[in-house]
Scaffold this motif. Structure first.
Motif, PDB file in Angstrom:
ATOM      1  N   TYR A   1       0.818  -1.205   0.000  1.00 56.72           N
ATOM      2  CA  TYR A   1       0.000   0.000   0.000  1.00 56.72           C
ATOM      3  C   TYR A   1       0.859   1.266   0.000  1.00 56.72           C
ATOM      4  CZ  TYR A   1      -4.031  -2.967   1.205  1.00 56.72           C
ATOM      5  OH  TYR A   1      -5.029  -3.913   1.215  1.00 56.72           O
TER       6      TYR A   1
ATOM      7  N   MET B   1      -4.225   3.966  -6.006  1.00 55.89           N
ATOM      8  CA  MET B   1      -4.522   3.303  -4.736  1.00 55.89           C
ATOM      9  C   MET B   1      -5.970   2.823  -4.707  1.00 55.89           C
ATOM     10  SD  MET B   1      -3.176   2.348  -1.886  1.00 55.89           S
ATOM     11  CE  MET B   1      -3.778   1.732  -0.309  1.00 55.89           C
TER      12      MET B   1
ATOM     13  N   LYS C   1      -2.385   4.488   5.741  1.00 51.73           N
ATOM     14  CA  LYS C   1      -2.421   3.165   5.127  1.00 51.73           C
ATOM     15  C   LYS C   1      -2.230   2.045   6.144  1.00 51.73           C
ATOM     16  CE  LYS C   1      -1.327   4.957   0.598  1.00 51.73           C
ATOM     17  NZ  LYS C   1      -0.381   5.048  -0.542  1.00 51.73           N
TER      18      LYS C   1
END
Length: 367
Positions: A12, A25, A106
């Motif tokens: 991520y 993302m 994240k």
């Protein structure tokens, strides 16, 4: 599970998603949801504020007798957040010192996705799970502001967007943001300065009369971004600056706004300048009762891990304010991310994994 949690987090954070540039993302998360067979949707929220991304919604049906619970984290990061090179040493994950790490937020995204994957794998009984992965939180909570709340049936939400793992944030202030323009009159600064009205001088004197920092126990103010472009031989006719006021008390918030307007008006009258102010409500007061069900369940989950929970307030903002404004009682918990918004940001592997465990426990709490 530690390797998978860490691997997911690394994947991520190495997918760049600075605010307003989250599309890659968003697609990464949607791809994982597809792989897990989890229902998901996207919206067009980004079109409202110039982002190439979108909010991602995910839904995992559970026991019909259990109340649904919402989980939320944001997909964007602050700058510098591209070309991140994570380093793992002594159980701690950092960047290489040239960028932020991206654990804000994240780490929260990874915990939620890991917990949902465990539910899918195990087939264990769980409550209905509803998820919002928002965009552009860092520049004004914009994803949450423009989210489609009609998609959610949950009335409670756990937001993962805080640092300390023993902390539950249940209070945050209302916040106003203002842009102020001071209008003067241009004239030649060398030949006829007396014919001008110096907007920059007026703005600076007004700012000097506006308090900054804590203004009482429940309020804080700040001034920023003073700007007055032009040649040095011209009396500046336009000066702008920005402000914000945060307060846990709405009446105090409005009084501080009125006092600010009075300080600007008095100074402008002295100089013969005029002024205008644009006011944006960034967020409203957040308060989730300490004795409510959500706070109780979070406290119980932390205590099971030997952590004594602390219920705290913060002057910082988060998506929780928009959730609460839309009828979803939301509290913000920590993931262990530290020194966020700096190149010194880090997170311990243990905290990352413990957060995923806590989210899984909250999802499987069907009482």
């Amino acid at each position: 599970m530690e390797n998978r949690v860490v691997g997911r987090f690394i994947k991520y954070i190495t997918c760049s998603s600075e605010s307003c540039h989250e599309s890659a993302m968003c697609r990464l998360i949607e791809g994982e949801l597809d792989r897990l067979g989890i229902e998901h949707f996207r919206d067009n929220a980004g079109e409202n504020f110039g982002s190439d991304g979108w909010n991602v919604y995910a839904f995992l049906p559970g026991e019909s007798t259990a109340s649904p619970l919402m989980f939320a984290s944001h997909l964007d990061t602050v700058t510098p957040g591209t070309d991140i090179h994570p380093q793992i040493k002594d159980g701690v994950i950092r960047s290489d010192g040239t960028t932020v790490l991206g654990s804000d937020d994240k780490s929260g995204v990874a915990a939620i996705m890991e917990a949902m994957e465990r539910l899918v794998e195990s087939g264990v009984k769980h409550r209905p799970v509803e998820v919002l992965f928002s965009i552009s939180e860092e520049i004004g909570l914009y994803g949450a502001k423009f989210a489609d709340y009609s998609r959610f049936s949950a009335k409670e939400c756990v937001t993962l967007d805080h640092g300390k793992t023993d902390s539950i944030i249940n209070r945050s202030p209302a916040q106003l943001r203002m842009e102020i323009k001071i209008h003067g009159k241009a004239s030649h600064a060398g030949v006829a300065p007396e014919h001008g009205i110096h907007s920059l001088k007026a703005a600076c004197e007004a700012i000097a009369n506006i308090p900054c920092g804590y203004v009482g126990d429940d309020s804080v103010m700040n001034v920023a971004n003073l700007r007055s472009l032009g040649a040095t031989n011209v009396v500046p006719d336009l000066t702008c600056f920005d402000m914000e006021i945060r307060s846990f008390n709405e009446e105090t918030l409005q009084k501080l706004l009125a006092d600010t307007k009075a300080a600007i008006a008095t100074t402008c009258e002295k100089y013969g300048a005029t002024w205008e102010m644009e006011v944006e409500r960034h967020s409203s007061v957040l308060y989730v009762p300490e004795n409510g069900k959500l706070i109780g369940q979070l406290c119980d989950a932390l205590k099971k891990r030997g952590i004594e929970p602390k219920i705290e307030s913060t002057f910082g903002g988060s998506d929780t304010t928009w959730f609460n404004a839309n009828g979803i009682s939301a509290a913000n918990i920590g993931t262990g991310m530290m020194n966020v918004h700096s190149v010194d940001e880090y997170i311990a592997v243990k905290d990352l994994c413990d957060t995923a465990d806590l989210v899984y426990e909250m999802m499987t709490n069907v009482d």
